[in-house]
Design a protein around this motif. Sequence first.
Motif, PDB file in Angstrom:
ATOM      1  N   MET A 107     123.488  81.893 -24.542  1.00  0.00           N
ATOM      2  CA  MET A 107     124.223  80.676 -23.932  1.00  0.00           C
ATOM      3  C   MET A 107     124.585  79.600 -25.254  1.00  0.00           C
ATOM      4  O   MET A 107     125.614  79.095 -25.163  1.00  0.00           O
TER       5      MET A 107
ATOM      6  N   ALA B 148     118.729  78.167 -19.099  1.00  0.00           N
ATOM      7  CA  ALA B 148     118.958  79.654 -19.822  1.00  0.00           C
ATOM      8  C   ALA B 148     117.817  80.524 -19.280  1.00  0.00           C
ATOM      9  O   ALA B 148     117.649  81.473 -19.741  1.00  0.00           O
TER      10      ALA B 148
ATOM     11  N   PHE C 184     122.167  79.660 -16.138  1.00  0.00           N
ATOM     12  CA  PHE C 184     122.707  80.840 -16.882  1.00  0.00           C
ATOM     13  C   PHE C 184     121.849  82.020 -16.412  1.00  0.00           C
ATOM     14  O   PHE C 184     120.753  82.109 -16.816  1.00  0.00           O
TER      15      PHE C 184
ATOM     16  N   LEU D 223     130.403  81.103 -17.687  1.00  0.00           N
ATOM     17  CA  LEU D 223     130.101  80.376 -18.443  1.00  0.00           C
ATOM     18  C   LEU D 223     131.052  80.017 -19.570  1.00  0.00           C
ATOM     19  O   LEU D 223     131.183  78.562 -19.772  1.00  0.00           O
TER      20      LEU D 223
END
Length: 399
Positions: A165, A206, A260, A294
């Motif tokens: 991420m 995340a 995420f 993302l």
Amino acid sequence: MNDIIFMLGDWPVRTIDALIGFGALVLILLVVIAVVIARSGRRGAELAMASAIRADELEERLAQVLHAQSEASGRVDAMTQALAGRQAEMARAVNERLDSVTHRVGQSMEHSTRNTMESLRALHERLGIIDSAHKNLTDLTTQVTTLRDVLANKQSRGAFGQARMEAIVQDGLPKGSYEFQFTLSTGKRPDCVVFLPDQRPLCIDAKFPLEAMTALHDARTDEEKRLATQRLRGDVMKHVSDIAEKYLVTGETQEMALMFVPSESVYAEIHDGFDDVIQKAYRARVVLVSPSLLMLAIQVMQQIMKDARMRDAADLIQTEVIKLGDDLGRLRDRVLKLQKHFADANEDVRQILISADKIEKRAGRIEELDFSKTDTPAEGPRLVAGAGELFPRKLQAGE
């Protein structure tokens, strides 16, 4: 000599009486003639003197008119030269002002064109980055692997998701527009926040619960699959609830948060087999994103920030263009005023030329006057009266 010639009543008229009376009559006639001749000579002398005086006055008036004409001609020449000088000076000032305005307008247009070209170049660069990201997305979708083969425990999975991420965010956003482990007013610290143009952070988490997904993959029987499915739904919904409770602060953060999922295959399996979980997460204002999604979300956020900066720059450009329009309006008003001054000056010159033409015509008429018959008595009084009407008043400007 004493003979009676005729009788006048009772009075006899003799020859000597007749001669004496005739002589007296002749004498009287001579006296009368002498008196008449004397008066005629005196009147002629007076008329000659008056004519000489009128001639002197006419010569003096003529000299004055010629002097006034020469002065007027000199003044007209001086005024013509002064007007020509003023007109040249005003033309030079107008040309200098127009050159200055043209230079400023050219500089402003050049600056605007340069900024536009820079913005377009940056936009093309960002489009190239998006194409590269799309290519990477295609490559990633063809190389799907499971996290079970890569990671062995929960901590390593969390570090792996956090690292992926952070790499995606750092590659897509400029520094200062995001922050890792940002502390909210509630004391909670999301894994990452992205500051959008309204300065409210968008939270990204995340930490995805992968144990249930691993159990689902390891299940062999239907009962194990059913239990693993229930566990996966419970774990994901619990994590969604935790994100909504921790990272959605009214008035401080954005109205949604991102969860995420560090694996494309895990995200695809959840999206295909657990649509109810995806819908409940949407209603809880939590969006599940894979690495490719993302990236796209980061690109969209970056474009939003760029659009905000461009809007600010557009407002500045519009303000400058409005000011430029005001300057051009003032320049037009001043040019119109200058045009009016030119028109007034041309009208004054035209009036002066008309006056000069009239003075020249009057001088011509004066030069054509004939004074050769001033010695005749009958025309003397008419000439005197006419001489007094030649110059009834002074000439006025504009005549």
